[in-house]
Design a protein around this motif. Sequence first.
Motif, PDB file in Angstrom:
ATOM      1  N   ALA A   1       0.823  -1.214   0.000  1.00 35.37           N
ATOM      2  CA  ALA A   1       0.000   0.000   0.000  1.00 35.37           C
ATOM      3  C   ALA A   1       0.855   1.261   0.000  1.00 35.37           C
ATOM      4  CB  ALA A   1      -0.918  -0.004   1.223  1.00 35.37           C
TER       5      ALA A   1
ATOM      6  N   GLY B   1     -10.509   7.374  -5.540  1.00 34.32           N
ATOM      7  CA  GLY B   1     -10.669   5.969  -5.865  1.00 34.32           C
ATOM      8  C   GLY B   1     -12.070   5.762  -6.411  1.00 34.32           C
TER       9      GLY B   1
ATOM     10  N   ASP C   1     -14.117   0.739 -11.563  1.00 33.31           N
ATOM     11  CA  ASP C   1     -13.561   0.687 -12.916  1.00 33.31           C
ATOM     12  C   ASP C   1     -14.534   1.227 -13.952  1.00 33.31           C
ATOM     13  OD1 ASP C   1     -11.561  -0.345 -14.914  1.00 33.31           O
ATOM     14  OD2 ASP C   1     -13.251  -1.614 -15.458  1.00 33.31           O
TER      15      ASP C   1
ATOM     16  N   CYS D   1     -14.341   4.974 -13.891  1.00 33.66           N
ATOM     17  CA  CYS D   1     -13.064   5.460 -14.428  1.00 33.66           C
ATOM     18  C   CYS D   1     -13.069   5.460 -15.948  1.00 33.66           C
ATOM     19  CB  CYS D   1     -11.911   4.596 -13.918  1.00 33.66           C
ATOM     20  SG  CYS D   1     -11.584   4.759 -12.150  1.00 33.66           S
TER      21      CYS D   1
ATOM     22  N   ASN E   1      -7.642   6.485  -9.245  1.00 34.15           N
ATOM     23  CA  ASN E   1      -7.287   5.077  -9.086  1.00 34.15           C
ATOM     24  C   ASN E   1      -8.533   4.220  -9.256  1.00 34.15           C
ATOM     25  OD1 ASN E   1      -4.685   5.854  -8.398  1.00 34.15           O
ATOM     26  ND2 ASN E   1      -5.061   5.790  -6.210  1.00 34.15           N
TER      27      ASN E   1
ATOM     28  N   VAL F   1     -10.493   1.226  -8.259  1.00 36.65           N
ATOM     29  CA  VAL F   1     -10.494   0.334  -7.099  1.00 36.65           C
ATOM     30  C   VAL F   1     -11.903  -0.198  -6.859  1.00 36.65           C
ATOM     31  CG1 VAL F   1      -8.540   1.457  -5.941  1.00 36.65           C
ATOM     32  CG2 VAL F   1     -10.866   2.275  -5.500  1.00 36.65           C
TER      33      VAL F   1
ATOM     34  N   THR G   1     -14.768  -1.715  -3.920  1.00 37.83           N
ATOM     35  CA  THR G   1     -15.261  -1.126  -2.679  1.00 37.83           C
ATOM     36  C   THR G   1     -14.309  -1.368  -1.515  1.00 37.83           C
ATOM     37  OG1 THR G   1     -17.562  -1.384  -3.394  1.00 37.83           O
ATOM     38  CG2 THR G   1     -17.175  -1.112  -1.039  1.00 37.83           C
TER      39      THR G   1
ATOM     40  N   ALA H   1     -11.083  -1.959  -1.471  1.00 35.65           N
ATOM     41  CA  ALA H   1      -9.855  -1.166  -1.614  1.00 35.65           C
ATOM     42  C   ALA H   1     -10.130   0.313  -1.394  1.00 35.65           C
ATOM     43  CB  ALA H   1      -9.246  -1.400  -2.989  1.00 35.65           C
ATOM     44  N   ALA H   2     -11.313   0.782  -1.784  1.00 37.72           N
ATOM     45  CA  ALA H   2     -11.670   2.180  -1.561  1.00 37.72           C
ATOM     46  C   ALA H   2     -11.772   2.472  -0.068  1.00 37.72           C
ATOM     47  CB  ALA H   2     -12.990   2.499  -2.254  1.00 37.72           C
TER      48      ALA H   2
ATOM     49  N   ASP I   1     -10.341   0.823   2.362  1.00 39.41           N
ATOM     50  CA  ASP I   1      -8.993   0.733   2.920  1.00 39.41           C
ATOM     51  C   ASP I   1      -8.183   1.982   2.578  1.00 39.41           C
ATOM     52  OD1 ASP I   1      -6.866  -0.895   4.238  1.00 39.41           O
ATOM     53  OD2 ASP I   1      -5.927  -0.743   2.278  1.00 39.41           O
ATOM     54  N   GLY I   2      -8.321   2.489   1.363  1.00 34.89           N
ATOM     55  CA  GLY I   2      -7.587   3.683   0.957  1.00 34.89           C
ATOM     56  C   GLY I   2      -8.016   4.921   1.715  1.00 34.89           C
TER      57      GLY I   2
ATOM     58  N   ALA J   1     -13.790   8.786  -2.540  1.00 33.34           N
ATOM     59  CA  ALA J   1     -14.025   7.552  -3.283  1.00 33.34           C
ATOM     60  C   ALA J   1     -15.447   7.558  -3.833  1.00 33.34           C
ATOM     61  CB  ALA J   1     -13.809   6.325  -2.403  1.00 33.34           C
TER      62      ALA J   1
END
Length: 302
Positions: free
Chosen positions: A24, A101, A104, A107, A130, A132, A134, A136-137, A139-140, A149
């Motif tokens: 990360a 975030g 896809d 994006c 980025n 990502v 859910t 990963a969002a 976590d980010g 996000a």
Amino acid sequence: METRLLESFVALARAGSFTAAARALHLAQSTVTVQIRTLEKELGTPLFDRLPSGTVPTAAGLRLLEEAEAVLDAVARLRATASSWHGDTASGTVAGQVTIGAADSLCASRLPSVIAALRRAHPGLEVHLNAVGTAAAVDGLRGGRLDLALVLEPEMAESDLLAHRIAELPLTYVAAPDHPLAGRTADWEELARESFFVHEEGCSYSDRLVRALRGVPGTRPGITRFGSIDAARSCVAAGLGLTLLPQVTVEGQLADGRLAVVHGPEAPPVPVQLVRHRRRWVSPGARAVAEELTAAFADTSL
């Protein structure tokens, strides 16, 4: 105390392993290990229990976590305040960096035009995007790697995050133009005899579709998961099966005849949630991005 030590500490507490934290942070695992040991030595107490199942914060580590996040938030606020001087107060422009975030599918469709509009309105603002899922969002946002996000979920239950629904995206079943179901109306039994190319596990509308297909008695639908919308669309355009995607992601292919609509069972539109961390300060740049995102998704002509 160096803030990079606190960044590694927060990342490790959230990730649960040195390997995941290093990934990360885009650092070598050995670097994260040294930084955590340095921080523990400086504070005079162990911050993590190293277990076979992963890394778990000690009682002291848990107490430190919220304070460390507050310090990093203050540092981010300081940097954003300094960078804002490069903007133009009279014209209302802002400067700095904002990292988003997003799913896809967003994006690849809506967000490029939003970022272009922000660049024109705020030349000193750098927006990083980025792709990502859910998890990963979330976590980010918690780890401070994302400022905002966009997730395609009906609800966000995480108490440390604030979510605001800004749009709902209609979903469309599509196939290749020469597929037997192209342009036709199909029920669940017909669809469950086909092959489907859908987004990766954790995508709310894809998961719902897979459950429905597999729930049809006496059928064995073919399910292939992809981490990329482009991969699913390409397989479908090649005549290998069907997919269910937000309409905005297939409008171009429908318009030029590479894909065709299949009139399947009703699929509820997928909500778009704009999410931020509840306790983190929102920079002027992040506010500008949030406002532009909200306005763009409210404009149904886009």
